[in-house]
Every structure is written in C-alpha cells, then in structure tokens.
Design a protein around this motif. Structure first.
Motif, short mmCIF file in Angstrom:
data_model
loop_
_atom_site.label_atom_id
_atom_site.label_comp_id
_atom_site.label_asym_id
_atom_site.label_seq_id
_atom_site.Cartn_x
_atom_site.Cartn_y
_atom_site.Cartn_z
N ILE A 1 34.11 30.13 37.21
CA ILE A 1 34.14 31.73 37.15
C ILE A 1 33.35 32.32 38.15
O ILE A 1 33.65 33.35 38.98
N LEU B 1 35.53 32.16 41.10
CA LEU B 1 36.67 33.36 41.01
C LEU B 1 35.95 34.88 41.20
O LEU B 1 36.72 35.61 42.07
N ARG B 2 34.66 35.05 40.84
CA ARG B 2 34.09 36.26 41.17
C ARG B 2 34.04 36.55 42.40
O ARG B 2 34.14 37.62 42.89
N GLY C 1 37.55 36.72 37.13
CA GLY C 1 35.93 36.41 36.87
C GLY C 1 35.29 37.50 36.27
O GLY C 1 34.40 37.18 35.25
#
Lengths: 219, 257
Positions: free
Chosen positions: A39, A42-43, A54
């Motif tokens: 995550i 993704l962020r 994310g």
C-alpha cells in the motif's frame, strides 16, 4: 480476591495467550507488514490511479472501527456467500487493519531516507526495486521501529476483539471462566495484567532492537 | 599540458534541460577523450552539475544527444528508455558532493555492493579488489568501519573507491570537496590527481580552480547554461578570452582587488 481462582485460571489464560493471542498477533502482523509495504508503494506511485487506490485503502481502514471490520468479515460476508471460520476471519481483519496503519509509517520512513541514497544506488547500476530493497528499506526500518512497535503493541491488545467472533484467545478464556464462576473482576483484572506483562516485554524488545539498529547511526 | 590525443570516449551535442520555466542547459556540447580530465567550472546555477548528472542518467535532458565510443547516440528528445539509461550508467561512476555512502553498510560492504549485486562479480573477487583499492587510498584499516566513524575526507575517499570498484570507463565528480572542511580537501584532491596521472578518464565539477589548473587537460567555463569558454587550463586561466570568464576568475582568485 479469590487467590485460588487466580491460580487455577492462570493456566487456561496463559494457554489462551499461547495458542490464541500470540499466533494471532504474529501472523496478522507479518501479513499486515506485507500489505502495508504494498500500500505504501501504491501511495507513492507516480501513477495517479495507483496512488488513489493506496490512499483510499488507508482512508477506509483508518476511518472504520476494527470491531466493525471484524463483524463485516465474519458476520457480513456469509450473506454474500463467503463463509469464513473465526480464525481466518480474525487473521484477515487484523492483517488488513495493520496494513492500513503501517502503510503510513512505512511510507513516511521511506520518504525520510535522503534522495542521495536512491541516487547512489542508481549510479552503482541498481534498479529502482534493488535500490529499495538493499539500500532504502534497511534504513527505513530503523526509522520505523518505534512507530511499528506501537502498532504491534496495539495489535496484541486488539486481538481481544477476536473473542466476539468466537476465536478462543486469552480474553475469550477469561470470559468463559468468569461466566461460570461469576468472578468478573478477578478474571478480567487477571487478563488485563497478562496483556500488560506481554506489552512490557515487547517494549523492552523494541528498546533492544532500536539499540541494535543504532550501531551505524552517528550520534 | 595539452589535450589528450586518445579516441573520443564520450560526446554530447546540444544538451538542453529545463526545470519548470527555468532553462538550465541551453545546448551543451561536450567531448571527452579516453584518459582525459575535463573540469567544469562556473558560478552556482550555471548548469555544470546538471551536465554531469546527465552523463550518468541521473537527469534526463529534454533535448540533445549522447554517444559513447563514437557509437550510436542516445537522442534525449525521444525520451530515455530504461535499457538506455542503464547502458549509459554502466559506463560511468559518480562521486557525490555529500559522498552518499550507505550508512547501514561498512566501508567494505559499500565498496563491493555494486560489483557483487549489480555486476555479478564473485564476493571473494570483489573483496580482494576492494581491499586493494582501499589500501591505495590509505584506508585499508577502515574496511569494517561504518561511514559515520570516518572523517569527511575519509568518507569521500571511500566514495571514490566505491566508484572505482565498478571499473567504469568514466569517473564523474560532483564538487567532491565542496562539503569538506578546508583541511580535509587536500587528501581528496591528492587521490584524484593520482587517478588522473594513472590515466583515468574524469569529468570533474569543481570550485577548486587550482586543481582544475594543475590536473585538467581541458577546462569548460559554464555560465547561464552555456559553455561560455573552453580551453587548456594554461590558456583559460591566464588569458581568458571571454569577459564573463575573466570576471568569474577575478572574483575567485582576486576577491579583494
């Protein structure tokens, strides 16, 4: 205080910790960290869709109560045909939850490593992924030990919520004995003290880990 | 010293680069021959560091070409695919202003990281070579130290060794002594001079004009994103043709006049 009851119940409670609380915590934390790293990446992705995913994940996890997440998975999912046993439900809920919280910690830790470290990795020929794995994450790990320890310690205590979806961990054991003996104060106080003891040990472990990782940091 | 007469290792043409509205490079032509030491000097913001970083693929110019060994040139106007970026990077190694050593690795681990992880050299071979290089710069006894246990000058010498360990065709130096305490500058410059004498090809962004004068084969004076003047150091430093070069040198060499 019924000391005989305290002694008699100590065994079942510790057993509950050993086969419930501890494995639930360890497995969920390990899976949660993997989710969190994913995550976090993704962020930080330059791709707006990925970074939105994310952000949305973190927002949902942090914005809803853990108890509700547990209920959704264990009691809610069967209505759409997904029936999970208590243990898998608990592991899934706790992992997803840790993933959301730890993602922000890992992201911040990665961002705290100076840009020059990425560049040094690149100039010796490393790819993004190799630089992340060999250069950035080990340094981010040091930064993230204190906040991740918080998450871990919270998780130890949060596993008591699994009792409401019928997982036999320590607090469930305490509830069972209390419902028979009606000594609620004694049993719940005993459970509280055991949680406290576990968390105190963990805090000491955190301390040692920080010192160990400190060896390459200038003071 | 006159210009080295070796084959051309690296050639750039018309490098242009903007950061937002600010055009940092306005068409840089550069030629580096094998064994040559090229110094890039000029005021802050003149673009010299951006030129250097472009040679290593840390920056991607918006336009212009780059070629090694007279081979096919990379056209930055077409973007820079990953494969080409790696191919460019493979030719050179960078020494940073702030050394950028890996703080969680010992000196030895810093030096062998590239050869072992990226180049696939066996660990034993990489260690042997690293020890030899560390010995050369007088840091053999520091192989198991962590970077923070070293002085600034020692850190930078390790940075140089880390670059050398990659056995690159070209060494790039980005103001390698600018972050050092004055008394530590010498030990780094001495190592760099030895490398030059050994025939390493080097491009050096520097404020150390004396070093540029004594060691470089060619000096480029950059100002406002263009090469305002280029030439052999003897000529450029004693008889600059360009008014801007003259003023820059005056400011640095004779600040009180």
């Amino acid at each position: 205080m019924d000391w005989q009851l305290v002694l008699d119940s100590l065994g079942p409670l510790l057993w509950g910790a050993l086969v419930g609380t501890v494995p639930l915590t360890l497995i969920s934390f390990a899976l949660g960290l993997v989710i969190a790293l994913g995550i976090a990446l993704l962020r930080m992705s330059p791709n707006p869709v990925l970074s939105w995913i994310g952000r949305a994940y973190v927002s949902v996890i942090r914005g809803t109560p853990l108890l509700v997440q547990l209920f959704l998975i264990f009691y809610g999912l069967p209505s759409v045909g997904v029936v999970l046993d208590p243990w898998p439900s608990a592991i899934i809920a706790f992992s997803l939850n840790v993933g959301g919280y730890a993602a922000e910690i890992i992201r911040a830790a990665i961002l705290s490593v100076p840009k020059g470290q990425w560049e040094a990795g690149y100039t010796i020929g490393m790819s993004n992924a190799t630089t992340l794995r060999r250069i950035i994450l080990p340094q981010a790990a040091r930064v993230s030990v204190p906040p991740l320890s918080n998450t871990f310690i919270s998780l130890v205590k949060d596993t008591s919520l699994a009792s409401v979806i019928l997982v036999t961990e320590m607090f469930k054991q305490a509830q069972k004995i209390a419902s028979v003996t009606l000594e609620f104060m004694t049993l719940y106080l005993e459970a509280a003290l055991i949680y406290w003891a576990i968390c105190t040990v963990l805090a000491a472990v955190q301390d040692r880990l920080e010192k160990r990782l400190d060896r390459y940091v200038a003071h | 010293m006159s210009r080295i007469d070796g084959p051309v290792l690296l050639q750039t043409k018309g490098l242009r680069k903007s950061f937002g509205d600010h055009e940092v490079l306005k068409g840089i032509d550069l030629e580096v021959r094998r064994g040559e030491v090229v110094a890039l000097i000029g005021p802050s913001g003149s673009g010299k560091t951006t030129v250097l970083r472009s040679l290593n693929g840390l920056e991607t110019p918006d336009q212009g070409t780059l070629a090694f060994d007279g081979g096919p040139s990379v056209d930055f106007g077409q973007g820079l695919p990953k494969q080409q970026r790696f191919a460019i990077r493979d030719r050179s190694a960078m020494v940073f202003q702030h050394h950028n050593l890996f703080p969680h690795r010992t000196v030895l681990q810093n030096v062998i990281e590239g050869p072992v992880t990226v180049q696939g050299v066996s660990k034993a071979e990489a260690v042997a070579r690293a020890e030899q290089l560390l010995d050369r710069v007088g840091l053999a006894d520091k192989r198991d130290a962590y970077p923070h246990e070293l002085s600034g000058g020692q850190q930078q010498r390790v940075g140089i060794v880390r670059a050398l360990a990659l056995a690159p065709d070209l060494l790039l130096f980005d103001e390698p002594t600018s972050a050092l305490d004055p008394e530590l500058v010498g030990e780094v410059l001495v190592v760099m001079k030895e490398l030059a004498d050994e025939g390493w090809t080097m491009v050096v962004v520097t404020h150390e004009l004396q070093f540029a004068r004594e060691v470089a084969d060619e000096v480029l004076f950059l100002d406002g994103g263009v090469v305002a003047e280029r030439g052999a150091p003897a000529q450029l430093f004693t008889a600059p043709q360009n008014e801007r070069t003259r003023r820059f040198l005056d400011r640095i060499l004779r600040p009180f006049d």
